[in-house]
Design an enzyme around this catalytic site. Structure first.
Site, PDB file in Angstrom:
ATOM      1  N   HIS A  14       0.983  -1.579   0.223  1.00 13.89           N
ATOM      2  CA  HIS A  14       0.015  -0.289   0.593  1.00 13.89           C
ATOM      3  C   HIS A  14       1.036   1.145  -0.170  1.00 13.89           C
ATOM      4  O   HIS A  14      -0.318   2.234  -0.247  1.00 13.89           O
ATOM      5  CB  HIS A  14      -0.826   0.103   0.768  1.00 13.89           C
ATOM      6  CG  HIS A  14      -2.278   0.425   0.652  1.00 13.89           C
ATOM      7  ND1 HIS A  14      -3.485   0.243   1.285  1.00 13.89           N
ATOM      8  CD2 HIS A  14      -2.733   1.214   0.232  1.00 13.89           C
ATOM      9  CE1 HIS A  14      -4.436   1.033   0.827  1.00 13.89           C
ATOM     10  NE2 HIS A  14      -3.970   1.682  -0.027  1.00 13.89           N
ATOM     11  N   ASP A  18      -9.960  -0.492   4.044  1.00  9.80           N
ATOM     12  CA  ASP A  18      -8.792  -1.649   4.490  1.00  9.80           C
ATOM     13  C   ASP A  18      -8.801  -1.973   6.082  1.00  9.80           C
ATOM     14  O   ASP A  18      -9.959  -1.019   6.514  1.00  9.80           O
ATOM     15  CB  ASP A  18      -7.677  -0.157   4.328  1.00  9.80           C
ATOM     16  CG  ASP A  18      -5.832  -0.408   4.939  1.00  9.80           C
ATOM     17  OD1 ASP A  18      -5.251  -2.034   5.117  1.00  9.80           O
ATOM     18  OD2 ASP A  18      -5.396  -0.028   4.167  1.00  9.80           O
ATOM     19  N   HIS A  24      -6.549  -0.800   8.042  1.00  5.12           N
ATOM     20  CA  HIS A  24      -5.703  -0.169   8.629  1.00  5.12           C
ATOM     21  C   HIS A  24      -5.731   0.679   8.770  1.00  5.12           C
ATOM     22  O   HIS A  24      -5.871   0.947   7.221  1.00  5.12           O
ATOM     23  CB  HIS A  24      -4.033  -1.213   8.744  1.00  5.12           C
ATOM     24  CG  HIS A  24      -4.064  -1.941   8.958  1.00  5.12           C
ATOM     25  ND1 HIS A  24      -3.801  -3.353   7.369  1.00  5.12           N
ATOM     26  CD2 HIS A  24      -3.791  -2.811  10.290  1.00  5.12           C
ATOM     27  CE1 HIS A  24      -3.960  -4.905   8.602  1.00  5.12           C
ATOM     28  NE2 HIS A  24      -3.289  -4.377   9.296  1.00  5.12           N
ATOM     29  N   ASP A  62      -3.005   3.657   8.156  1.00  5.47           N
ATOM     30  CA  ASP A  62      -2.168   3.469   7.212  1.00  5.47           C
ATOM     31  C   ASP A  62      -1.730   4.491   7.014  1.00  5.47           C
ATOM     32  O   ASP A  62      -1.642   5.835   6.419  1.00  5.47           O
ATOM     33  CB  ASP A  62      -1.790   2.991   6.002  1.00  5.47           C
ATOM     34  CG  ASP A  62      -2.452   1.484   5.423  1.00  5.47           C
ATOM     35  OD1 ASP A  62      -2.826   0.999   6.437  1.00  5.47           O
ATOM     36  OD2 ASP A  62      -2.502   1.250   4.360  1.00  5.47           O
ATOM     37  N   HIS A 116       4.313   0.739   3.846  1.00  2.00           N
ATOM     38  CA  HIS A 116       2.437   0.840   4.109  1.00  2.00           C
ATOM     39  C   HIS A 116       2.396   1.439   4.765  1.00  2.00           C
ATOM     40  O   HIS A 116       0.736   1.246   4.893  1.00  2.00           O
ATOM     41  CB  HIS A 116       2.762  -0.675   3.399  1.00  2.00           C
ATOM     42  CG  HIS A 116       2.463  -1.320   4.670  1.00  2.00           C
ATOM     43  ND1 HIS A 116       1.490  -3.234   4.630  1.00  2.00           N
ATOM     44  CD2 HIS A 116       2.899  -1.826   5.663  1.00  2.00           C
ATOM     45  CE1 HIS A 116       1.248  -3.966   5.493  1.00  2.00           C
ATOM     46  NE2 HIS A 116       2.636  -3.495   6.587  1.00  2.00           N
ATOM     47  N   ASP A 173      -7.618  -1.789  -0.088  1.00  2.00           N
ATOM     48  CA  ASP A 173      -6.148  -2.567   0.359  1.00  2.00           C
ATOM     49  C   ASP A 173      -7.373  -4.166   0.600  1.00  2.00           C
ATOM     50  O   ASP A 173      -8.097  -4.129   1.635  1.00  2.00           O
ATOM     51  CB  ASP A 173      -6.294  -2.124   1.199  1.00  2.00           C
ATOM     52  CG  ASP A 173      -4.531  -3.738   2.096  1.00  2.00           C
ATOM     53  OD1 ASP A 173      -4.948  -4.374   2.169  1.00  2.00           O
ATOM     54  OD2 ASP A 173      -4.293  -2.729   3.135  1.00  2.00           O
ATOM     55  N   ASP A 194      -6.779  -6.773   1.954  1.00  2.00           N
ATOM     56  CA  ASP A 194      -6.938  -6.911   3.782  1.00  2.00           C
ATOM     57  C   ASP A 194      -8.227  -6.457   4.429  1.00  2.00           C
ATOM     58  O   ASP A 194      -8.423  -6.991   5.640  1.00  2.00           O
ATOM     59  CB  ASP A 194      -5.809  -6.553   4.761  1.00  2.00           C
ATOM     60  CG  ASP A 194      -5.374  -5.722   4.479  1.00  2.00           C
ATOM     61  OD1 ASP A 194      -5.988  -4.706   5.294  1.00  2.00           O
ATOM     62  OD2 ASP A 194      -4.307  -5.146   5.249  1.00  2.00           O
ATOM     63  N   GLU A 209      -1.470  -5.363  -1.587  1.00  2.00           N
ATOM     64  CA  GLU A 209      -1.270  -6.163  -0.986  1.00  2.00           C
ATOM     65  C   GLU A 209      -2.625  -7.408  -0.926  1.00  2.00           C
ATOM     66  O   GLU A 209      -1.900  -8.047   0.121  1.00  2.00           O
ATOM     67  CB  GLU A 209      -2.479  -5.390   0.302  1.00  2.00           C
ATOM     68  CG  GLU A 209      -1.412  -4.155   0.974  1.00  2.00           C
ATOM     69  CD  GLU A 209      -0.099  -4.154   1.525  1.00  2.00           C
ATOM     70  OE1 GLU A 209       0.683  -5.322   2.016  1.00  2.00           O
ATOM     71  OE2 GLU A 209       0.130  -2.832   2.299  1.00  2.00           O
TER      72      GLU A 209
HETATM   73  C1  DIR Z   1       0.739  -1.314  11.045  1.00  2.00           C
HETATM   74  C2  DIR Z   1      -0.435  -2.268  10.308  1.00  2.00           C
HETATM   75  N1  DIR Z   1      -0.567  -0.069  11.357  1.00  2.00           N
HETATM   76  C3  DIR Z   1       2.026  -0.785  10.908  1.00  2.00           C
HETATM   77  N2  DIR Z   1      -0.215  -1.183   9.394  1.00  2.00           N
HETATM   78  C4  DIR Z   1      -0.592  -2.523   7.924  1.00  2.00           C
HETATM   79  O1  DIR Z   1       3.007  -1.482  10.608  1.00  2.00           O
HETATM   80  O2  DIR Z   1       2.297   0.927  10.737  1.00  2.00           O
HETATM   81  N3  DIR Z   1      -1.278  -2.163   6.586  1.00  2.00           N
HETATM   82  N4  DIR Z   1      -0.238  -3.692   7.548  1.00  2.00           N
HETATM   83  O3  DIR Z   1      -2.051  -2.193   5.482  1.00  2.00           O
HETATM   84 MN    MN Z   2      -2.969  -0.538   3.705  1.00  2.00          MN
HETATM   85 MN    MN Z   3      -4.434  -2.964   5.986  1.00  2.00          MN
END
Ligand code: DIR
Ligand code: MN
Ligand code: MN
Length: 309
Positions: A100, A128, A130, A132, A145, A234, A236, A279
């Site tokens: 991402h 998403d 998350h 991000d 990401h 995303d 996920d 992703e």
């Molecule tokens: C977590 C995971 N907030 C980070 N983030 C992800 O690493 O900053 N984003 N998996 O897709």
């Molecule tokens: Mn993402």
């Molecule tokens: Mn994500």
């Protein structure tokens, strides 16, 4: 119906190899053919999966806690130019990731093109698990990401060209033009950022409470009619039942139908100008990789206007 496709084989925004193979997997599953034949798009695609080997820096030590910052900055700068050029000519742009972090490139490119071409600000729907939106300083992982939204909104900036300093005002996304859908794994520092800036977010809890139909009405209502929309999806965001092959799967996510419905509602607005699908990592959960790829293709077809009837 003009569509530009960019295939970004980049995995440097997170530690797991394999996301860089997703564009090929999606294309091999017939995605571009479906867009040409079933949706009657005139597709401009150079047929290349960019891996940006020529941009690999000699050394790339962590900087402000970011892992692999020079490479990610160089790749996203290049992606930004690619997407800008397609978007400026009025084409819809589909970008296949990659992790991402590439959205730093895609959204900065469409934001700039939209300002120049339409004199308008861009809205982003970020689907998403998350948010991000970590800044380099709030991030626990150092994975880029998890930071694209903070750079795009200029909550994070850097003077140095080599570390995303190439991002300027013209690339900026306003925090009030951003809407999240599907959140369920948001870091503490990110929650504070979302609160402090009044960023609109619909978590899985909101979807359970109101249903996806009402949530989409509210999300699109927040953006307002006629605003050009960039959808950054995303994979996920979907429950691992539908998309197991992804780097940071989180249970309790969207069903495939809810994901498709989000995409259909965005298509219905007629305001979609760009779409990212990111992703997908076919090398994780290899049994589920075909399902994950199929889910990704389905989301793209729905966003680009495939209708049930
Ligand atoms: C977590 C995971 N907030 C980070 N983030 C992800 O690493 O900053 N984003 N998996 O897709
Ligand atoms: Mn993402
Ligand atoms: Mn994500």
């Amino acid at each position: 119906n003009e569509l530009g496709v960019v295939a970004v084989g980049f995995s440097g925004g997170q530690p797991k190899p394999g996301v860089d193979a997703a564009p090929m997997a999606l294309i091999e599953a017939g995605l571009i053919q479906q867009l040409e034949q079933d949706l009657e798009f005139n597709v401009e695609f150079d047929g290349k999966m960019h891996t940006y080997g020529e941009l690999v820096p000699a050394d790339d030590p962590p900087y402000r806690n970011m892992k692999g910052p020079k490479f990610a900055s160089a790749v996203t700068k290049r992606v930004s130019e690619q997407v800008y050029n397609l978007s400026k000519s009025g084409k819809m742009v589909l970008t296949l990731g990659g992790d991402h972090s590439i959205a730093i490139g895609t959204i900065s490119g469409t934001a700039k093109a939209t300002r120049e071409r339409l004199g308008r600000e861009l809205a982003v729907i970020w689907v998403d698990a998350h948010a991000d939106i970590n800044t380099p300083e709030t991030s626990d992982s150092g994975n880029i990401h998890g930071m694209p939204v903070s750079f795009l909104t200029r909550l994070a900036t850097d003077e140095n060209e080599e570390y995303f300093g190439w991002l300027k005002e013209e690339h900026k996304l306003s925090t009030n033009k951003l809407v999240y859908i599907g959140l369920r794994d948001v870091d503490k520092g990110e929650k504070k950022i979302l609160r402090d800036h009044g960023i609109k977010a619909f978590s899985m809890h909101d979807i359970d409470r109101h249903g996806i139909g009402k949530v989409m009405d509210m999300a699109l209502g927040w953006i307002g009619r006629d605003t050009p929309i960039h959808l950054s999806f995303d994979i996920d965001a979907l429950d691992p039942m539908w998309a197991p092959s992804t780097g940071t799967a989180v249970r309790g996510g969207l069903t495939l139908r809810e994901g498709d419905f989000i995409a259909e509602c965005v298509a219905e607005t007629g305001s979609l100008i760009a779409l990212d699908l990111v992703e997908v990592n076919p090398s994780l959960d290899e049994v589920g990789a075909q399902d994950t790829v199929r889910s990704g293709c389905s989301i793209v077809r729905c966003a680009l206007g495939d209708t049930l009837l």
